[in-house]
Design an enzyme around this catalytic site. Sequence first.
Site, PDB file in Angstrom:
ATOM      1  N   ARG A  11     -12.306  50.578  59.666  1.00  0.00           N
ATOM      2  CA  ARG A  11     -12.666  49.184  59.415  1.00  0.00           C
ATOM      3  C   ARG A  11     -13.452  48.655  60.603  1.00  0.00           C
ATOM      4  O   ARG A  11     -13.040  48.830  61.760  1.00  0.00           O
ATOM      5  CB  ARG A  11     -11.407  48.350  59.180  1.00  0.00           C
ATOM      6  CG  ARG A  11     -11.665  46.852  59.218  1.00  0.00           C
ATOM      7  CD  ARG A  11     -10.627  46.015  58.540  1.00  0.00           C
ATOM      8  NE  ARG A  11     -10.608  44.670  59.070  1.00  0.00           N
ATOM      9  CZ  ARG A  11     -11.582  43.775  58.923  1.00  0.00           C
ATOM     10  NH1 ARG A  11     -12.680  44.071  58.246  1.00  0.00           N
ATOM     11  NH2 ARG A  11     -11.486  42.577  59.458  1.00  0.00           N
ATOM     12  N   SER A  16     -14.891  37.043  67.069  1.00  0.00           N
ATOM     13  CA  SER A  16     -15.889  36.072  66.589  1.00  0.00           C
ATOM     14  C   SER A  16     -15.482  34.633  66.873  1.00  0.00           C
ATOM     15  O   SER A  16     -16.311  33.724  66.821  1.00  0.00           O
ATOM     16  CB  SER A  16     -16.094  36.232  65.079  1.00  0.00           C
ATOM     17  OG  SER A  16     -14.877  35.986  64.399  1.00  0.00           O
ATOM     18  N   ASP A  17     -14.192  34.409  67.151  1.00  0.00           N
ATOM     19  CA  ASP A  17     -13.714  33.057  67.442  1.00  0.00           C
ATOM     20  C   ASP A  17     -12.395  33.151  68.196  1.00  0.00           C
ATOM     21  O   ASP A  17     -11.773  34.210  68.216  1.00  0.00           O
ATOM     22  CB  ASP A  17     -13.560  32.236  66.144  1.00  0.00           C
ATOM     23  CG  ASP A  17     -12.678  32.926  65.122  1.00  0.00           C
ATOM     24  OD1 ASP A  17     -13.119  33.909  64.513  1.00  0.00           O
ATOM     25  OD2 ASP A  17     -11.524  32.501  64.969  1.00  0.00           O
ATOM     26  N   HIS A  76     -13.273  50.328  40.273  1.00  0.00           N
ATOM     27  CA  HIS A  76     -14.068  49.556  41.234  1.00  0.00           C
ATOM     28  C   HIS A  76     -15.198  50.331  41.888  1.00  0.00           C
ATOM     29  O   HIS A  76     -15.974  49.759  42.649  1.00  0.00           O
ATOM     30  CB  HIS A  76     -13.140  48.982  42.319  1.00  0.00           C
ATOM     31  CG  HIS A  76     -11.979  48.239  41.739  1.00  0.00           C
ATOM     32  ND1 HIS A  76     -10.739  48.802  41.604  1.00  0.00           N
ATOM     33  CD2 HIS A  76     -11.902  46.996  41.222  1.00  0.00           C
ATOM     34  CE1 HIS A  76      -9.926  47.930  41.026  1.00  0.00           C
ATOM     35  NE2 HIS A  76     -10.601  46.824  40.781  1.00  0.00           N
ATOM     36  N   MET A 133      -7.642  40.007  58.546  1.00  0.00           N
ATOM     37  CA  MET A 133      -6.960  39.879  57.262  1.00  0.00           C
ATOM     38  C   MET A 133      -6.816  41.179  56.464  1.00  0.00           C
ATOM     39  O   MET A 133      -6.478  41.131  55.275  1.00  0.00           O
ATOM     40  CB  MET A 133      -7.674  38.813  56.402  1.00  0.00           C
ATOM     41  CG  MET A 133      -7.735  37.465  57.091  1.00  0.00           C
ATOM     42  SD  MET A 133      -8.461  36.164  56.085  1.00  0.00           S
ATOM     43  CE  MET A 133      -7.120  35.858  54.962  1.00  0.00           C
ATOM     44  N   GLU A 134      -7.052  42.329  57.064  1.00  0.00           N
ATOM     45  CA  GLU A 134      -7.105  43.568  56.276  1.00  0.00           C
ATOM     46  C   GLU A 134      -6.330  44.776  56.815  1.00  0.00           C
ATOM     47  O   GLU A 134      -5.850  45.604  56.036  1.00  0.00           O
ATOM     48  CB  GLU A 134      -8.572  44.013  56.091  1.00  0.00           C
ATOM     49  CG  GLU A 134      -9.420  43.115  55.219  1.00  0.00           C
ATOM     50  CD  GLU A 134      -9.951  41.898  55.951  1.00  0.00           C
ATOM     51  OE1 GLU A 134      -9.951  41.904  57.205  1.00  0.00           O
ATOM     52  OE2 GLU A 134     -10.332  40.926  55.273  1.00  0.00           O
ATOM     53  N   GLY A 144     -15.064  45.035  61.837  1.00  0.00           N
ATOM     54  CA  GLY A 144     -15.076  43.637  61.425  1.00  0.00           C
ATOM     55  C   GLY A 144     -14.959  42.692  62.594  1.00  0.00           C
ATOM     56  O   GLY A 144     -15.154  43.075  63.747  1.00  0.00           O
ATOM     57  N   GLY A 185     -16.206  44.053  56.020  1.00  0.00           N
ATOM     58  CA  GLY A 185     -15.739  43.186  54.944  1.00  0.00           C
ATOM     59  C   GLY A 185     -16.845  42.823  53.957  1.00  0.00           C
ATOM     60  O   GLY A 185     -16.641  42.820  52.743  1.00  0.00           O
TER      61      GLY A 185
HETATM   62  N1  HPA Z   1      -8.581  34.303  61.092  1.00  0.00           N
HETATM   63  C1  HPA Z   1      -8.511  35.266  60.214  1.00  0.00           C
HETATM   64  N2  HPA Z   1      -9.415  36.214  60.117  1.00  0.00           N
HETATM   65  C2  HPA Z   1     -10.449  36.180  60.967  1.00  0.00           C
HETATM   66  C3  HPA Z   1     -10.575  35.193  61.918  1.00  0.00           C
HETATM   67  C4  HPA Z   1      -9.594  34.202  61.994  1.00  0.00           C
HETATM   68  O1  HPA Z   1      -9.650  33.285  62.831  1.00  0.00           O
HETATM   69  N3  HPA Z   1     -11.721  35.410  62.612  1.00  0.00           N
HETATM   70  C5  HPA Z   1     -12.263  36.521  62.096  1.00  0.00           C
HETATM   71  N4  HPA Z   1     -11.500  36.999  61.100  1.00  0.00           N
END
Ligand code: HPA
Length: 235
Positions: free
Chosen positions: A88, A204-205, A6, A181-182, A90, A21
């Site tokens: 990381r 981010s949310d 890779h 997720m990592e 992210g 990411g």
């Molecule tokens: N879920 C999973 N991964 C993420 C999220 C989420 O809401 N926001 C940013 N990475």
Amino acid sequence: MRSTPHINPTAPIAPTILLPGDPLRAKFIAETYLEDAQQFNAVRNMLGYTGTYRGTPVSVMGSGMGIPSISLYAHELIHEFGCTRLVRVGTCGALQSSVNLYDVVVAQAACSNSAFLDQYQIPGSYAPIGSFRLIDDVVRRAREADVPIHVGNILSSDTFYNANPTFNEAWQRMGVLAVEMESAGLYATAAHAGVEAVGIFTVSDSLVTGEATDAQARQTSFTTMMELALPLAQL
Ligand code: HPA
């Protein structure tokens, strides 16, 4: 320089590597924050660059999304290319009402619903943790700069969309700060190899309020996160 399935390096790779990411994010980081950046990888468009930050060599490369992706890159970077400090950078989704959009979260540890750790055949459940030295340095500098920062457990989920309606609640109940997720894969891969890793995120949310960030403000919080991450190369 030798290549792996890779990574086919066309320039040196530094001992400290930042892992966003998105490979285009890696390109942006190299162009914005590093001096004399040279591209070292383009296999599968997983762009990687090496340059210097305040005179110290630093690399940056996309990790892709999910534990399988980040873990295979981390494995090759550590075992084939001598990386010893993996950072990381992210985004994450808040799981607690105390964690606000644009705050910085540092993953002290990373829970997961992934089977990734099964390969180590540990006779119990292993807790993937970040490097205390790296966490401590980030936290100290965040406090000095008055940056709101949360340090604690996060969830590295194998699912972005989960069919179980009580999935988030169970993690919230255990005080898990945020989901991405990592990191559990990165932390376990680094621990098994005896090298340092840390995950730093901007929120981010929010899975509590349903709010999401807007592009302009996201850029500002991204800058804050990068300013906390980059000096780790100088430790
Ligand atoms: N879920 C999973 N991964 C993420 C999220 C989420 O809401 N926001 C940013 N990475």
